[in-house]
Write a protein that holds these residues in place. Structure first.
Motif, short mmCIF file in Angstrom:
data_model
loop_
_atom_site.label_atom_id
_atom_site.label_comp_id
_atom_site.label_asym_id
_atom_site.label_seq_id
_atom_site.Cartn_x
_atom_site.Cartn_y
_atom_site.Cartn_z
N GLU A 169 30.96 90.28 27.35
CA GLU A 169 30.52 88.93 26.97
C GLU A 169 29.68 88.29 28.08
O GLU A 169 28.76 87.54 27.80
CB GLU A 169 31.75 88.06 26.66
CG GLU A 169 31.39 86.69 26.08
CD GLU A 169 30.49 86.77 24.85
OE1 GLU A 169 29.57 85.91 24.74
OE2 GLU A 169 30.67 87.68 24.03
N GLU A 170 30.00 88.58 29.33
CA GLU A 170 29.20 88.07 30.45
C GLU A 170 27.80 88.66 30.41
O GLU A 170 26.81 87.96 30.65
CB GLU A 170 29.88 88.41 31.78
CG GLU A 170 31.18 87.68 32.04
CD GLU A 170 31.79 88.11 33.35
OE1 GLU A 170 31.05 88.27 34.34
OE2 GLU A 170 33.01 88.32 33.40
N VAL A 171 27.72 89.96 30.13
CA VAL A 171 26.42 90.62 30.05
C VAL A 171 25.61 90.02 28.90
O VAL A 171 24.41 89.72 29.05
CB VAL A 171 26.59 92.14 29.84
CG1 VAL A 171 25.23 92.81 29.62
CG2 VAL A 171 27.30 92.76 31.04
N ARG A 172 26.26 89.86 27.78
CA ARG A 172 25.59 89.30 26.59
C ARG A 172 25.07 87.90 26.88
O ARG A 172 23.94 87.56 26.53
CB ARG A 172 26.57 89.29 25.42
CG ARG A 172 25.97 88.82 24.09
CD ARG A 172 27.03 88.84 23.00
NE ARG A 172 26.52 88.30 21.76
CZ ARG A 172 25.86 88.99 20.85
NH1 ARG A 172 25.63 90.28 21.04
NH2 ARG A 172 25.42 88.41 19.75
N ARG A 173 25.90 87.09 27.55
CA ARG A 173 25.50 85.71 27.86
C ARG A 173 24.31 85.71 28.81
O ARG A 173 23.36 84.93 28.64
CB ARG A 173 26.68 84.99 28.51
CG ARG A 173 26.46 83.58 28.99
CD ARG A 173 26.42 82.61 27.82
NE ARG A 173 25.09 82.40 27.33
CZ ARG A 173 24.80 82.02 26.09
NH1 ARG A 173 25.75 81.82 25.20
NH2 ARG A 173 23.55 81.83 25.71
N ALA A 174 24.35 86.56 29.81
CA ALA A 174 23.25 86.63 30.77
C ALA A 174 21.95 87.08 30.10
O ALA A 174 20.87 86.55 30.39
CB ALA A 174 23.61 87.59 31.91
N ALA B 175 15.08 90.10 34.16
CA ALA B 175 15.40 88.70 34.43
C ALA B 175 16.90 88.45 34.45
O ALA B 175 17.38 87.54 35.12
CB ALA B 175 14.74 87.81 33.37
N ALA B 176 17.64 89.27 33.69
CA ALA B 176 19.10 89.13 33.65
C ALA B 176 19.80 89.97 34.71
O ALA B 176 21.00 89.83 34.92
CB ALA B 176 19.61 89.53 32.27
N GLY B 177 19.03 90.88 35.36
CA GLY B 177 19.63 91.73 36.38
C GLY B 177 20.26 92.99 35.83
O GLY B 177 21.15 93.57 36.47
N PHE B 178 19.80 93.44 34.65
CA PHE B 178 20.34 94.65 34.04
C PHE B 178 19.19 95.59 33.66
O PHE B 178 18.02 95.27 33.88
CB PHE B 178 21.16 94.31 32.79
CG PHE B 178 22.35 93.44 33.05
CD1 PHE B 178 23.48 93.95 33.67
CD2 PHE B 178 22.34 92.10 32.68
CE1 PHE B 178 24.57 93.14 33.93
CE2 PHE B 178 23.44 91.28 32.93
CZ PHE B 178 24.56 91.81 33.56
N THR B 179 19.54 96.72 33.09
CA THR B 179 18.53 97.65 32.60
C THR B 179 18.30 97.40 31.11
O THR B 179 19.09 96.72 30.45
CB THR B 179 19.00 99.11 32.77
OG1 THR B 179 20.15 99.34 31.93
CG2 THR B 179 19.37 99.39 34.22
N LYS B 180 17.22 97.98 30.60
CA LYS B 180 16.91 97.80 29.18
C LYS B 180 18.02 98.36 28.29
O LYS B 180 18.23 97.87 27.17
CB LYS B 180 15.58 98.48 28.86
CG LYS B 180 15.10 98.26 27.43
CD LYS B 180 13.65 98.64 27.24
CE LYS B 180 13.38 100.09 27.51
NZ LYS B 180 11.96 100.46 27.23
N GLY B 181 18.75 99.34 28.80
CA GLY B 181 19.85 99.90 28.04
C GLY B 181 20.90 98.85 27.68
O GLY B 181 21.54 98.93 26.62
N ALA B 182 21.08 97.87 28.56
CA ALA B 182 22.06 96.81 28.28
C ALA B 182 21.62 95.97 27.08
O ALA B 182 22.45 95.51 26.29
CB ALA B 182 22.22 95.92 29.50
#
Length: 217
Positions: free
Chosen positions: A18-23, A48-55
């Motif tokens: 949920e944190e990843v989704r929110r970010a 921009a969210a600090g993750f990879t496109k896979g997320a």
């Protein structure tokens, strides 16, 4: 002295889904607003969210899935914000509730600058395509129905008669909110902080229009 070695970086707590989704949703709102939906890539959003496109793919499936989720998220937030503004004082008159709602929605224009830019792009894409379905249109319909229901309920709670049917009041409220938001974005000083609240209070204080008093729902 402890001889236990520190945990490696990969063993540290990972953010909950949920944190990843929110970010990702917050990053998408910023990125799409500044670069446009078509101009921004999923790589841009992920970075921009600090993750990879896979997320992005694992949470939303595609860019269209991300846009649909973002629409759902922001429309729900808009409704929650409006309800919170008028439910703080159950004993308030309908005019007082209308003023509080207008003032809060005006403040939200400044707080959610990116969402208003994105809203305009989604509106433009919908109108140009001629589509009568899709996430944006469907959520707008749901929002309109929810606003109409809330308006009718608050009028009944306040013991007041609406000047127009609740469905018409919902249309007026949404159009006024969007229109004044646009004007405030272009020229902030042209829309006083209390203008929308004043207008809504005046509207609900007006007597019922001929032939509409019995049709509030």
């Amino acid at each position: 002295m402890s001889t236990v070695p520190p945990a490696p970086a990969e063993a540290r707590r990972r953010p909950a889904r949920e944190e990843v989704r929110r970010a990702l949703l917050d990053a998408a709102a910023r990125t799409f607003a500044r670069q446009g939906i078509d101009g921004a890539s999923l790589d841009d959003v992920a970075a921009a969210a600090g993750f990879t496109k896979g997320a992005v793919y694992s949470n939303f499936g595609s860019k269209e899935g991300l846009v649909a989720a973002l629409v759902d998220d922001r429309v729900s937030a808009y409704l929650d914000l409006g309800l919170a503004a008028v439910e703080n004082d159950p004993g308030a008159t309908l005019a007082e509730r209308a003023r509080a709602l207008g003032d809060r929605l005006t403040a939200a224009t400044d707080e959610q600058h990116d969402w208003h830019l994105l809203f305009l792009e989604l509106w433009q894409r919908t109108v140009r395509s001629g589509r009568t379905e899709g996430a944006f249109v469907q959520r707008r319909r749901e929002l309109h129905a929810a606003v109409a229901g809330a308006v009718a309920a608050h009028a009944e709670q306040a013991g007041a008669e609406l000047p127009l049917p609740a469905t018409s009041m919902a249309t007026l409220l949404m159009a006024l909110s969007n229109g004044l938001a646009i004007e405030r974005l272009v020229e902030p000083g042209s829309v006083p902080d209390d203008l929308m609240g004043q207008v809504l209070a005046l509207v609900v204080q007006a007597g019922p229009a001929a032939g509409t008093g019995a049709d509030q729902h």
